[in-house]
Motif scaffolding. Structure first.
Motif, PDB file in Angstrom:
ATOM      1  N   PHE A   1      17.278  11.433 -18.915  1.00 18.59           N
ATOM      2  CA  PHE A   1      18.566  12.093 -19.127  1.00 18.59           C
ATOM      3  C   PHE A   1      18.332  13.291 -20.039  1.00 18.59           C
ATOM      4  O   PHE A   1      17.829  13.144 -21.138  1.00 18.59           O
ATOM      5  CB  PHE A   1      19.577  11.180 -19.835  1.00 18.59           C
ATOM      6  N   ASP A   2      18.685  14.466 -19.577  1.00 16.72           N
ATOM      7  CA  ASP A   2      18.723  15.654 -20.415  1.00 16.72           C
ATOM      8  C   ASP A   2      20.196  15.878 -20.725  1.00 16.72           C
ATOM      9  O   ASP A   2      20.933  16.436 -19.913  1.00 16.72           O
ATOM     10  CB  ASP A   2      18.119  16.843 -19.671  1.00 16.72           C
ATOM     11  N   HIS A   3      20.619  15.374 -21.880  1.00 19.24           N
ATOM     12  CA  HIS A   3      22.032  15.450 -22.247  1.00 19.24           C
ATOM     13  C   HIS A   3      22.517  16.892 -22.340  1.00 19.24           C
ATOM     14  O   HIS A   3      23.629  17.207 -21.925  1.00 19.24           O
ATOM     15  CB  HIS A   3      22.275  14.740 -23.579  1.00 19.24           C
ATOM     16  N   GLY A   4      21.707  17.764 -22.926  1.00 17.26           N
ATOM     17  CA  GLY A   4      22.123  19.149 -23.143  1.00 17.26           C
ATOM     18  C   GLY A   4      22.460  19.872 -21.858  1.00 17.26           C
ATOM     19  O   GLY A   4      23.513  20.510 -21.759  1.00 17.26           O
ATOM     20  N   ASP A   5      21.587  19.775 -20.873  1.00 21.66           N
ATOM     21  CA  ASP A   5      21.794  20.506 -19.626  1.00 21.66           C
ATOM     22  C   ASP A   5      22.341  19.635 -18.502  1.00 21.66           C
ATOM     23  O   ASP A   5      22.535  20.113 -17.382  1.00 21.66           O
ATOM     24  CB  ASP A   5      20.484  21.167 -19.177  1.00 21.66           C
ATOM     25  N   GLY A   6      22.539  18.340 -18.756  1.00 23.37           N
ATOM     26  CA  GLY A   6      23.111  17.467 -17.740  1.00 23.37           C
ATOM     27  C   GLY A   6      22.215  17.284 -16.530  1.00 23.37           C
ATOM     28  O   GLY A   6      22.674  17.326 -15.395  1.00 23.37           O
ATOM     29  N   ARG A   7      20.936  17.061 -16.792  1.00 18.31           N
ATOM     30  CA  ARG A   7      19.952  16.932 -15.708  1.00 18.31           C
ATOM     31  C   ARG A   7      19.303  15.559 -15.725  1.00 18.31           C
ATOM     32  O   ARG A   7      19.162  14.934 -16.772  1.00 18.31           O
ATOM     33  CB  ARG A   7      18.835  17.959 -15.855  1.00 18.31           C
ATOM     34  N   SER A   8      18.843  15.151 -14.532  1.00 23.48           N
ATOM     35  CA  SER A   8      18.020  13.952 -14.398  1.00 23.48           C
ATOM     36  C   SER A   8      17.162  14.098 -13.153  1.00 23.48           C
ATOM     37  O   SER A   8      17.363  15.007 -12.350  1.00 23.48           O
ATOM     38  CB  SER A   8      18.872  12.684 -14.299  1.00 23.48           C
ATOM     39  N   ASP A   9      16.215  13.192 -13.013  1.00 22.90           N
ATOM     40  CA  ASP A   9      15.403  13.120 -11.804  1.00 22.90           C
ATOM     41  C   ASP A   9      15.412  11.674 -11.326  1.00 22.90           C
ATOM     42  O   ASP A   9      15.527  10.749 -12.119  1.00 22.90           O
ATOM     43  CB  ASP A   9      13.979  13.627 -12.044  1.00 22.90           C
ATOM     44  N   ILE A  10      15.338  11.513 -10.022  1.00 23.49           N
ATOM     45  CA  ILE A  10      15.465  10.192  -9.405  1.00 23.49           C
ATOM     46  C   ILE A  10      14.151   9.782  -8.766  1.00 23.49           C
ATOM     47  O   ILE A  10      13.459  10.581  -8.149  1.00 23.49           O
ATOM     48  CB  ILE A  10      16.596  10.189  -8.352  1.00 23.49           C
ATOM     49  N   SER A  11      13.861   8.495  -8.912  1.00 22.11           N
ATOM     50  CA  SER A  11      12.730   7.857  -8.250  1.00 22.11           C
ATOM     51  C   SER A  11      13.279   6.697  -7.419  1.00 22.11           C
ATOM     52  O   SER A  11      14.261   6.056  -7.819  1.00 22.11           O
ATOM     53  CB  SER A  11      11.759   7.319  -9.309  1.00 22.11           C
ATOM     54  N   TYR A  12      12.668   6.428  -6.281  1.00 16.24           N
ATOM     55  CA  TYR A  12      13.089   5.298  -5.456  1.00 16.24           C
ATOM     56  C   TYR A  12      11.916   4.781  -4.636  1.00 16.24           C
ATOM     57  O   TYR A  12      10.948   5.501  -4.384  1.00 16.24           O
ATOM     58  CB  TYR A  12      14.258   5.665  -4.521  1.00 16.24           C
ATOM     59  N   TRP A  13      11.986   3.507  -4.282  1.00 19.22           N
ATOM     60  CA  TRP A  13      11.121   2.902  -3.276  1.00 19.22           C
ATOM     61  C   TRP A  13      11.883   1.781  -2.605  1.00 19.22           C
ATOM     62  O   TRP A  13      12.849   1.266  -3.152  1.00 19.22           O
ATOM     63  CB  TRP A  13       9.781   2.414  -3.810  1.00 19.22           C
ATOM     64  N   VAL A  14      11.442   1.440  -1.393  1.00 23.09           N
ATOM     65  CA  VAL A  14      12.062   0.372  -0.622  1.00 23.09           C
ATOM     66  C   VAL A  14      10.949  -0.523  -0.104  1.00 23.09           C
ATOM     67  O   VAL A  14       9.907  -0.040   0.361  1.00 23.09           O
ATOM     68  CB  VAL A  14      12.906   0.947   0.541  1.00 23.09           C
ATOM     69  N   LEU A  15      11.173  -1.833  -0.186  1.00 24.54           N
ATOM     70  CA  LEU A  15      10.187  -2.797   0.316  1.00 24.54           C
ATOM     71  C   LEU A  15      10.023  -2.647   1.828  1.00 24.54           C
ATOM     72  O   LEU A  15      10.963  -2.245   2.530  1.00 24.54           O
ATOM     73  CB  LEU A  15      10.621  -4.220  -0.035  1.00 24.54           C
ATOM     74  N   PRO A  16       8.836  -2.955   2.363  1.00 32.68           N
ATOM     75  CA  PRO A  16       8.568  -2.737   3.791  1.00 32.68           C
ATOM     76  C   PRO A  16       9.608  -3.345   4.736  1.00 32.68           C
ATOM     77  O   PRO A  16       9.991  -2.705   5.720  1.00 32.68           O
ATOM     78  CB  PRO A  16       7.198  -3.390   3.997  1.00 32.68           C
ATOM     79  N   ALA A  17      10.101  -4.542   4.470  1.00 37.73           N
ATOM     80  CA  ALA A  17      11.056  -5.198   5.372  1.00 37.73           C
ATOM     81  C   ALA A  17      12.392  -4.464   5.458  1.00 37.73           C
ATOM     82  O   ALA A  17      13.145  -4.665   6.413  1.00 37.73           O
ATOM     83  CB  ALA A  17      11.285  -6.645   4.934  1.00 37.73           C
ATOM     84  N   ALA A  18      12.689  -3.601   4.496  1.00 37.79           N
ATOM     85  CA  ALA A  18      13.976  -2.894   4.472  1.00 37.79           C
ATOM     86  C   ALA A  18      13.855  -1.431   4.895  1.00 37.79           C
ATOM     87  O   ALA A  18      14.868  -0.719   4.934  1.00 37.79           O
ATOM     88  CB  ALA A  18      14.580  -2.974   3.076  1.00 37.79           C
ATOM     89  N   ARG A  19      12.674  -0.983   5.232  1.00 35.82           N
ATOM     90  CA  ARG A  19      12.487   0.427   5.588  1.00 35.82           C
ATOM     91  C   ARG A  19      13.055   0.729   6.975  1.00 35.82           C
ATOM     92  O   ARG A  19      13.140  -0.135   7.832  1.00 35.82           O
ATOM     93  CB  ARG A  19      11.004   0.785   5.549  1.00 35.82           C
ATOM     94  N   GLY A  20      13.427   1.982   7.155  1.00 37.63           N
ATOM     95  CA  GLY A  20      13.914   2.442   8.450  1.00 37.63           C
ATOM     96  C   GLY A  20      15.357   2.065   8.736  1.00 37.63           C
ATOM     97  O   GLY A  20      15.822   2.244   9.861  1.00 37.63           O
TER      98      GLY A  20
ATOM     99  N   PRO B   1       0.807  -1.238   0.000  1.00 39.04           N
ATOM    100  CA  PRO B   1       0.000   0.000   0.000  1.00 39.04           C
ATOM    101  C   PRO B   1       0.836   1.283   0.000  1.00 39.04           C
ATOM    102  O   PRO B   1       0.460   2.267  -0.631  1.00 39.04           O
ATOM    103  CB  PRO B   1      -0.832  -0.109   1.280  1.00 39.04           C
ATOM    104  N   GLY B   2       1.972   1.296   0.687  1.00 39.49           N
ATOM    105  CA  GLY B   2       2.801   2.499   0.717  1.00 39.49           C
ATOM    106  C   GLY B   2       3.409   2.821  -0.631  1.00 39.49           C
ATOM    107  O   GLY B   2       3.410   3.976  -1.067  1.00 39.49           O
ATOM    108  N   ILE B   3       3.930   1.816  -1.307  1.00 37.83           N
ATOM    109  CA  ILE B   3       4.507   2.048  -2.635  1.00 37.83           C
ATOM    110  C   ILE B   3       3.410   2.429  -3.618  1.00 37.83           C
ATOM    111  O   ILE B   3       3.572   3.359  -4.410  1.00 37.83           O
ATOM    112  CB  ILE B   3       5.321   0.817  -3.097  1.00 37.83           C
ATOM    113  N   ARG B   4       2.280   1.737  -3.531  1.00 40.14           N
ATOM    114  CA  ARG B   4       1.153   2.093  -4.419  1.00 40.14           C
ATOM    115  C   ARG B   4       0.715   3.538  -4.208  1.00 40.14           C
ATOM    116  O   ARG B   4       0.404   4.244  -5.163  1.00 40.14           O
ATOM    117  CB  ARG B   4      -0.042   1.190  -4.147  1.00 40.14           C
ATOM    118  N   ARG B   5       0.672   3.965  -2.949  1.00 34.44           N
ATOM    119  CA  ARG B   5       0.182   5.317  -2.666  1.00 34.44           C
ATOM    120  C   ARG B   5       1.067   6.378  -3.322  1.00 34.44           C
ATOM    121  O   ARG B   5       0.570   7.318  -3.935  1.00 34.44           O
ATOM    122  CB  ARG B   5       0.129   5.560  -1.162  1.00 34.44           C
ATOM    123  N   TRP B   6       2.372   6.244  -3.178  1.00 37.93           N
ATOM    124  CA  TRP B   6       3.262   7.296  -3.648  1.00 37.93           C
ATOM    125  C   TRP B   6       3.646   7.145  -5.112  1.00 37.93           C
ATOM    126  O   TRP B   6       4.016   8.114  -5.757  1.00 37.93           O
ATOM    127  CB  TRP B   6       4.509   7.380  -2.771  1.00 37.93           C
TER     128      TRP B   6
END
Length: 191
Positions: free
Chosen positions: A98-117, A47-52
């Motif tokens: 990847f924006d090659h021209g300006d050298g930009r990116s954005d990051i996404s992440y999630w962690v499974l419940p057993a590995a949180r905290g 549910p947490g990963i689905r929510r975000w």
């Protein structure tokens, strides 16, 4: 229309290399493997990963998602890693674009419940960012998350991503429009 400056990331830099395995504090950020699809299905059932992340996946969709990352690396449109121990998948982290021209990116992440905290997301974010600034030559990396997700805000802040502001009504989630915090690091920032 031609640019007056050379691209920050020379085209071919990514596709001309093998996607690396990155190591930090007992974690391995490694390219996705076909057998990881079950972990992706489990993640998007949480549910947490689905929510975000506002999605679910069946096994067929997860297998296609896992396979897509190798194609995105070759096409230089993005790069995704499984966050893992020796073999167990704990989460995911990706340079979504990847924006090659300006050298930009954005990051996404999630962690499974057993590995949180346990600092898994923070370690992965700091590790990937350090590699992306150094080896890839990115200039700016952004993280955005719902203002209602304080855990993600803490991950970004601990990994050296400064809070730059709030994007009003920026993302549609199952419960409606969310304001999103924008965090960023630029090359040379101290994490």
């Amino acid at each position: 229309m031609p640019r007056l400056t050379p691209p920050a990331i020379t085209p071919g830099t990514v596709s001309g290399s093998v996607q690396p395995v990155l190591h930090a504090e007992g974690l391995h950020l490694r390219p996705w493997r076909a057998r990881d699809a079950d972990a992706v299905v489990a993640a998007y059932a949480d549910p947490g990963i689905r929510r975000w992340h506002d999605r679910s996946m069946d096994h067929h969709e997860a297998a296609a998602w896992v396979a897509s990352w190798a194609d995105r690396w070759r096409a230089e449109t993005g790069a995704g890693w499984a966050i893992a121990t020796t073999d167990a998948v704990l989460g995911q982290i990706s340079l979504r674009s990847f924006d090659h021209g300006d050298g930009r990116s954005d990051i996404s992440y999630w962690v499974l419940p057993a590995a949180r905290g346990r600092g898994v997301a923070t370690t992965a974010l700091a590790t990937l960012s350090t590699w992306a600034f150094g080896a890839l030559g990115l200039h700016r990396i952004e993280v955005d998350h719902s203002v209602d997700n304080p855990a993600s805000c803490l991950v970004a802040t601990r990994a050296g991503f400064r809070l730059e502001g709030t994007k009003r009504g920026d993302a549609l989630h199952a419960d409606g429009w969310h304001d999103m915090h924008l965090h960023a690091r630029v090359a040379g920032d101290v994490s």
